[in-house]
Design an enzyme around this catalytic site. Structure first.
Site, PDB file in Angstrom:
ATOM      1  N   GLU A 313     -78.235 -60.670 -45.997  1.00 25.25           N
ATOM      2  CA  GLU A 313     -79.230 -60.138 -46.935  1.00 25.25           C
ATOM      3  C   GLU A 313     -79.795 -61.178 -47.897  1.00 25.25           C
ATOM      4  O   GLU A 313     -79.904 -60.926 -49.091  1.00 25.25           O
ATOM      5  CB  GLU A 313     -78.589 -58.989 -47.723  1.00 25.25           C
ATOM      6  CG  GLU A 313     -77.403 -59.380 -48.636  1.00 25.25           C
ATOM      7  CD  GLU A 313     -76.035 -59.372 -47.985  1.00 25.25           C
ATOM      8  OE1 GLU A 313     -75.950 -59.525 -46.751  1.00 25.25           O
ATOM      9  OE2 GLU A 313     -75.039 -59.216 -48.721  1.00 25.25           O
ATOM     10  N   HIS A 337     -79.761 -51.786 -43.297  1.00 24.81           N
ATOM     11  CA  HIS A 337     -78.562 -52.269 -43.992  1.00 24.81           C
ATOM     12  C   HIS A 337     -78.886 -53.481 -44.871  1.00 24.81           C
ATOM     13  O   HIS A 337     -78.593 -53.485 -46.071  1.00 24.81           O
ATOM     14  CB  HIS A 337     -77.484 -52.617 -42.960  1.00 24.81           C
ATOM     15  CG  HIS A 337     -76.225 -53.155 -43.565  1.00 24.81           C
ATOM     16  ND1 HIS A 337     -75.127 -52.369 -43.828  1.00 24.81           N
ATOM     17  CD2 HIS A 337     -75.900 -54.400 -43.991  1.00 24.81           C
ATOM     18  CE1 HIS A 337     -74.185 -53.104 -44.388  1.00 24.81           C
ATOM     19  NE2 HIS A 337     -74.621 -54.352 -44.487  1.00 24.81           N
ATOM     20  N   GLU A 338     -79.493 -54.487 -44.279  1.00 26.96           N
ATOM     21  CA  GLU A 338     -79.767 -55.707 -45.054  1.00 26.96           C
ATOM     22  C   GLU A 338     -80.755 -55.424 -46.182  1.00 26.96           C
ATOM     23  O   GLU A 338     -80.636 -55.965 -47.284  1.00 26.96           O
ATOM     24  CB  GLU A 338     -80.269 -56.823 -44.143  1.00 26.96           C
ATOM     25  CG  GLU A 338     -79.353 -57.175 -42.959  1.00 26.96           C
ATOM     26  CD  GLU A 338     -77.885 -57.350 -43.315  1.00 26.96           C
ATOM     27  OE1 GLU A 338     -77.567 -57.686 -44.471  1.00 26.96           O
ATOM     28  OE2 GLU A 338     -77.034 -57.119 -42.418  1.00 26.96           O
ATOM     29  N   HIS A 341     -79.118 -53.910 -49.205  1.00 20.74           N
ATOM     30  CA  HIS A 341     -78.445 -54.913 -50.046  1.00 20.74           C
ATOM     31  C   HIS A 341     -79.357 -55.432 -51.169  1.00 20.74           C
ATOM     32  O   HIS A 341     -78.866 -56.023 -52.124  1.00 20.74           O
ATOM     33  CB  HIS A 341     -77.994 -56.103 -49.205  1.00 20.74           C
ATOM     34  CG  HIS A 341     -76.642 -55.955 -48.574  1.00 20.74           C
ATOM     35  ND1 HIS A 341     -75.503 -55.651 -49.299  1.00 20.74           N
ATOM     36  CD2 HIS A 341     -76.239 -56.116 -47.288  1.00 20.74           C
ATOM     37  CE1 HIS A 341     -74.454 -55.620 -48.473  1.00 20.74           C
ATOM     38  NE2 HIS A 341     -74.868 -55.899 -47.249  1.00 20.74           N
ATOM     39  N   GLU A 360     -70.570 -53.688 -49.747  1.00 20.08           N
ATOM     40  CA  GLU A 360     -70.786 -53.195 -48.374  1.00 20.08           C
ATOM     41  C   GLU A 360     -70.690 -51.675 -48.241  1.00 20.08           C
ATOM     42  O   GLU A 360     -71.455 -51.074 -47.490  1.00 20.08           O
ATOM     43  CB  GLU A 360     -69.832 -53.888 -47.401  1.00 20.08           C
ATOM     44  CG  GLU A 360     -70.053 -55.401 -47.302  1.00 20.08           C
ATOM     45  CD  GLU A 360     -71.445 -55.812 -46.803  1.00 20.08           C
ATOM     46  OE1 GLU A 360     -72.145 -54.967 -46.209  1.00 20.08           O
ATOM     47  OE2 GLU A 360     -71.821 -56.979 -47.026  1.00 20.08           O
ATOM     48  N   ASP A 415     -63.040 -63.815 -46.200  1.00 21.81           N
ATOM     49  CA  ASP A 415     -63.427 -63.230 -44.911  1.00 21.81           C
ATOM     50  C   ASP A 415     -62.436 -62.166 -44.448  1.00 21.81           C
ATOM     51  O   ASP A 415     -62.783 -61.291 -43.661  1.00 21.81           O
ATOM     52  CB  ASP A 415     -63.452 -64.325 -43.842  1.00 21.81           C
ATOM     53  CG  ASP A 415     -64.858 -64.790 -43.567  1.00 21.81           C
ATOM     54  OD1 ASP A 415     -65.703 -64.645 -44.468  1.00 21.81           O
ATOM     55  OD2 ASP A 415     -65.095 -65.304 -42.462  1.00 21.81           O
ATOM     56  N   TYR A 423     -66.711 -51.490 -45.468  1.00 17.93           N
ATOM     57  CA  TYR A 423     -67.974 -50.901 -45.023  1.00 17.93           C
ATOM     58  C   TYR A 423     -67.867 -49.380 -44.890  1.00 17.93           C
ATOM     59  O   TYR A 423     -68.587 -48.623 -45.540  1.00 17.93           O
ATOM     60  CB  TYR A 423     -68.383 -51.483 -43.660  1.00 17.93           C
ATOM     61  CG  TYR A 423     -68.870 -52.912 -43.707  1.00 17.93           C
ATOM     62  CD1 TYR A 423     -67.990 -53.967 -43.854  1.00 17.93           C
ATOM     63  CD2 TYR A 423     -70.222 -53.205 -43.582  1.00 17.93           C
ATOM     64  CE1 TYR A 423     -68.438 -55.285 -43.884  1.00 17.93           C
ATOM     65  CE2 TYR A 423     -70.686 -54.523 -43.611  1.00 17.93           C
ATOM     66  CZ  TYR A 423     -69.787 -55.553 -43.758  1.00 17.93           C
ATOM     67  OH  TYR A 423     -70.236 -56.844 -43.793  1.00 17.93           O
ATOM     68  N   LYS A 606     -69.138 -60.904 -34.530  1.00 15.83           N
ATOM     69  CA  LYS A 606     -68.729 -59.519 -34.282  1.00 15.83           C
ATOM     70  C   LYS A 606     -68.542 -59.227 -32.790  1.00 15.83           C
ATOM     71  O   LYS A 606     -67.757 -58.375 -32.413  1.00 15.83           O
ATOM     72  CB  LYS A 606     -69.790 -58.585 -34.873  1.00 15.83           C
ATOM     73  CG  LYS A 606     -69.565 -57.122 -34.605  1.00 15.83           C
ATOM     74  CD  LYS A 606     -70.745 -56.277 -35.054  1.00 15.83           C
ATOM     75  CE  LYS A 606     -70.947 -55.149 -34.064  1.00 15.83           C
ATOM     76  NZ  LYS A 606     -72.042 -54.244 -34.415  1.00 15.83           N
TER      77      LYS A 606
HETATM   78  N1  BES Z   1     -73.417 -59.425 -46.025  1.00 13.97           N
HETATM   79  C1  BES Z   1     -73.048 -59.065 -44.709  1.00 13.97           C
HETATM   80  C2  BES Z   1     -72.624 -60.240 -43.873  1.00 13.97           C
HETATM   81  C3  BES Z   1     -71.462 -61.025 -44.431  1.00 13.97           C
HETATM   82  C4  BES Z   1     -70.431 -60.426 -45.123  1.00 13.97           C
HETATM   83  C5  BES Z   1     -71.425 -62.388 -44.241  1.00 13.97           C
HETATM   84  C6  BES Z   1     -69.385 -61.198 -45.635  1.00 13.97           C
HETATM   85  C7  BES Z   1     -70.392 -63.150 -44.730  1.00 13.97           C
HETATM   86  C8  BES Z   1     -69.364 -62.548 -45.432  1.00 13.97           C
HETATM   87  C9  BES Z   1     -74.174 -58.326 -43.994  1.00 13.97           C
HETATM   88  O1  BES Z   1     -74.883 -57.477 -44.824  1.00 13.97           O
HETATM   89  C10 BES Z   1     -73.546 -57.463 -42.938  1.00 13.97           C
HETATM   90  O2  BES Z   1     -72.778 -56.604 -43.281  1.00 13.97           O
HETATM   91  N2  BES Z   1     -73.880 -57.700 -41.676  1.00 13.97           N
HETATM   92  C11 BES Z   1     -73.376 -56.954 -40.552  1.00 13.97           C
HETATM   93  C12 BES Z   1     -74.387 -55.983 -40.038  1.00 13.97           C
HETATM   94  C13 BES Z   1     -74.427 -54.681 -40.735  1.00 13.97           C
HETATM   95  C14 BES Z   1     -75.460 -53.772 -40.073  1.00 13.97           C
HETATM   96  C15 BES Z   1     -73.109 -53.974 -40.803  1.00 13.97           C
HETATM   97  C16 BES Z   1     -73.123 -57.932 -39.423  1.00 13.97           C
HETATM   98  O3  BES Z   1     -73.465 -59.089 -39.568  1.00 13.97           O
HETATM   99  O4  BES Z   1     -72.601 -57.522 -38.403  1.00 13.97           O
HETATM  100 ZN    ZN Z   2     -73.743 -55.850 -45.472  1.00 12.06          ZN
END
Ligand code: BES
Ligand code: ZN
Length: 652
Positions: A313, A337-338, A341, A360, A415, A423, A606
């Site tokens: 985001e 989602h983004e 944020h 989240e 992390d 989430y 992921k």
């Molecule tokens: N902010 C997160 C990505 C993130 C979190 C990067 C913690 C590094 C550390 C982003 O908003 C996110 O949650 N992305 C998800 C997708 C979302 C639709 C759940 C992803 O990247 O899978």
């Molecule tokens: Zn997120």
């Protein structure tokens, strides 16, 4: 006179652009609305054990970067000028750095300042302490750090031309969250320490530089010397440093509406724009739900497949994986989602990574409200059910202590808090509150929460205080029905949780039982008529109480499934991932070429990490494949992805 951060930023900007000819349409004035009062109210800094900074003594208010990108050396080098404010008498500031080459530190007049780096911690990096003459009350001190990044900076990925769609130009992008900004910007890298910033970035002239800020230079850049150009940016809203982001590549822009658009490689631009057109409506819907969008433009940067996340985001410019370009807009909830944020996370920001659920969980809740408003309740409920399914698996896998919303990640990589708990349990908590108080009251509170806390760090304690003052208002019966402390501090799901019921999935579940449990024929699966969400639900089916590692399908069933659903040709990354998980867990050899293509074709953690983890769990069969494929794929992965996969497979 006390200079406010906004004024300091404006002055810094005026100096930076003074004398430069501005192009029509690019104004030095910010296109963002003025800051609300909440932005300037004093902050009580939470203790962030992932940062060395001591912001209560001296804090960074503004960062001004002047960096050149060297693609051959894989370095960014130049200066970071920091504006420091602090308590009267403060004579040093402590910054966070990791794996940076610090050359020198000077004051605004160019006189050298004393500085010192402390012991290195594998996760946090090092403190960089800079000394200066004691600050007078209200004084702002500028320090200028000359430095360079290292080729293996964890935030940065330097892509070779072959890792791009065009194949002709290199590409660079950054990923700051959670604590990686310190590997490319020496600053106080704590989400509670908000900073305005500006930047001048020099890069090869064939590339275009974009950042999570307003672009001040013309889109094609400004001449900066033979073969190179410069781009200038400014972010006048104070942001946590994990949101400072940069990308440089052969990219082009296509508008969606007046305030939204898409940036990606030219050959991918039209497909990306077509896929993401709903973004414009999403911003409108989001504003109607929870108040003004405070960042001016909202653009999407669709990155090369190596991007390690689904989305990030970054303000004004969400970074996204190309795996959401499915051809049928089926994965656009990631954009919702983004975008969400922009309120939960970028406006109201978790003060430390222990309170990541406040970023989240709120965002997943908000994301689903956007999806409901745009695509209807049925689609929204399907998405909720898929999330609930994922959460159940996660709750079963994690140590109970890690299934609480508020964590203590001291000494651990932040992390490790990046799980479905933050989430999906976070969102489930908010849905529970909504169900109990009613949507109207809930929305009124959430609107106010974003307004009251805009541009401020939030802790779980502050959240509780806010909801008690503005929603519960002394209603003891309501307070006990919400079970807040159970949600936040106890493992698992509290007793007032009601899972989402999606009747829309009933036919899918029936088809899944018929095929998986009753050994029906795959030709009876009405696959062609199903949406991506229905397909995901089908492939997520697992027998009740199945032992981990036990086969529950025969090779004949797997072959029937693969052929009937045409899974070798599957183009939707979510569907393909779900299938490959099943295939790997059954050591289904015929799917290995598809698996190999998938794992070498993109680096989204992921997808990549669970598949390598599943391979590893399959003994000699899976480990041999994992080692072979990882040796081939690893050079193309981002440090975020290799860091995680190395821990499973080892370094090839
Ligand atoms: N902010 C997160 C990505 C993130 C979190 C990067 C913690 C590094 C550390 C982003 O908003 C996110 O949650 N992305 C998800 C997708 C979302 C639709 C759940 C992803 O990247 O899978
Ligand atoms: Zn997120």
């Amino acid at each position: 006179m006390i200079r406010t951060p906004a004024l300091a930023a404006a002055l810094a900007l005026m100096t930076a652009v003074g004398g430069c000819a501005m192009t029509p349409g690019s104004a030095a004035r910010s296109d963002m609305p003025p800051l609300p009062a909440s932005a300037n109210a004093p902050v009580r800094y939470a203790v962030d054990t992932h940062s060395y900074a001591r912001p209560e003594i001296a804090r960074v208010r503004h960062v001004s970067l002047d960096l050149a990108a060297d693609f051959a050396a894989k370095t960014l080098s130049g200066t970071a000028a920091l504006d420091i404010q602090g308590e009267p008498g403060a004579n040093e500031v402590v910054l966070d750095v990791r794996n940076l080459e610090i050359r020198d530190v000077r004051d605004a007049s160019g006189a050298p300042l004393q500085f010192q780096t402390g012991d290195n911690d594998a996760i946090k990096g090092q403190p960089l302490t800079v000394r200066f003459p004691a600050l007078a009350p209200g004084e702002t001190r500028r320090i200028v750090i000359a430095y360079a990044t290292r080729p293996d900076a964890s935030a940065l990925q330097w892509l070779s031309p072959s890792q791009t769609a065009g194949g002709r130009q290199p590409y660079l992008f950054s990923q700051g969250q959670a604590i990686l900004t310190r590997t490319w910007v020496p600053t106080q890298d704590s989400p509670g320490v908000r900073q305005t910033w500006d930047a001048r970035i020099v890069a090869p002239e064939a590339l275009r530089v974009v950042m999570s800020a307003q672009t001040l230079s013309p889109d094609e850049g400004e001449p900066a010397g033979p073969g190179i150009k410069a781009w200038r940016f400014s972010m006048t809203n104070p942001v946590p440093p994990y949101l400072i982001a940069l990308a440089a590549g052969d990219v082009a822009f296509a508008p969606i509406d007046e305030r939204t658009g898409v940036i990606t490689e030219p050959s991918r631009l039209e497909a990306a724009r077509a896929e993401l057109v709903s973004t414009a409506n999403m911003v409108d819907v989001a504003e109607r739900l929870y108040g003004p969008y405070r960042w001016g433009r909202y653009d999407l940067l669709v990155l090369p497949p190596a991007f390690p996340f689904g989305g990030m985001e970054n303000p004004r410019l969400t970074f996204a994986t190309p795996t959401i370009i499915a051809g049928d807009q089926s994965l656009v909830s990631l954009v919702a989602h983004e975008l969400a944020h922009s309120w939960s996370g970028n406006l109201v920001t978790n003060a430390t990574w222990n309170d990541f659920w406040l970023n989240e969980g709120f965002t997943v809740y908000f994301e689903n409200r956007i999806m409901e408003a745009l695509y209807g309740q049925e689609r929204a409920l399907m998405l909720q059910s898929l999330g609930w399914g994922d959460l159940q698996t996660t709750l079963a896998d994690l140590p109970p202590a890690d299934t609480r919303l508020q964590l203590d990640l001291t000494g651990r990589d932040p992390d490790e808090g990046l799980t479905d708990v933050a989430y999906e349990k976070g969102a489930a908590f908010l849905r529970t509150i909504e169900r109990i108080v009613g949507r109207e009251r809930f929305d009124a509170w959430l609107n106010g929460y974003f307004e009251r806390n805009a541009f401020r760090p939030i802790t779980t304690e502050l959240f509780k205080e806010d909801i008690r003052t503005h929603l519960i208002r002394g209603d003891a019966a309501l307070e006990s029905r919400l079970m807040m402390d159970a949600w936040i501090h106890q493992p698992g799901m509290p007793s007032n949780w009601q899972p989402p019921v999606s009747t829309a999935f009933a036919p899918v579940d029936a088809a899944a039982r018929a095929f998986f449990a009753e050994r029906g024929s795959a030709s009876a699966i009405p696959w062609a008529g199903w949406s991506t969400q229905e397909r995901q639900r089908f492939l997520a089916w697992r027998p009740e109480g199945a032992r981990a590692g036990a086969d529950w399908l025969t090779a004949a069933q797997l072959a029937d499934l693969e052929a009937s659903l045409n899974l070798r040709e599957e183009g939707n990354a979510e569907v393909l991932f779900a299938w490959l998980q099943i295939a790997v867990q059954h050591r289904y050899q015929p799917a290995v070429p598809t698996l190999e293509r998938f794992l070498t074709g993109m680096g989204r953690r992921k997808f990549v990490l669970p598949l390598f983890t599943s391979l590893w769990a399959e003994g000699d069969w899976g480990r041999a494949i994992a080692r072979r494929v990882y040796a081939q794929a690893r050079p193309g992965y981002h440090p975020v992805t290799t860091g995680s996969v190395d821990a499973v497979v080892g370094r090839p």
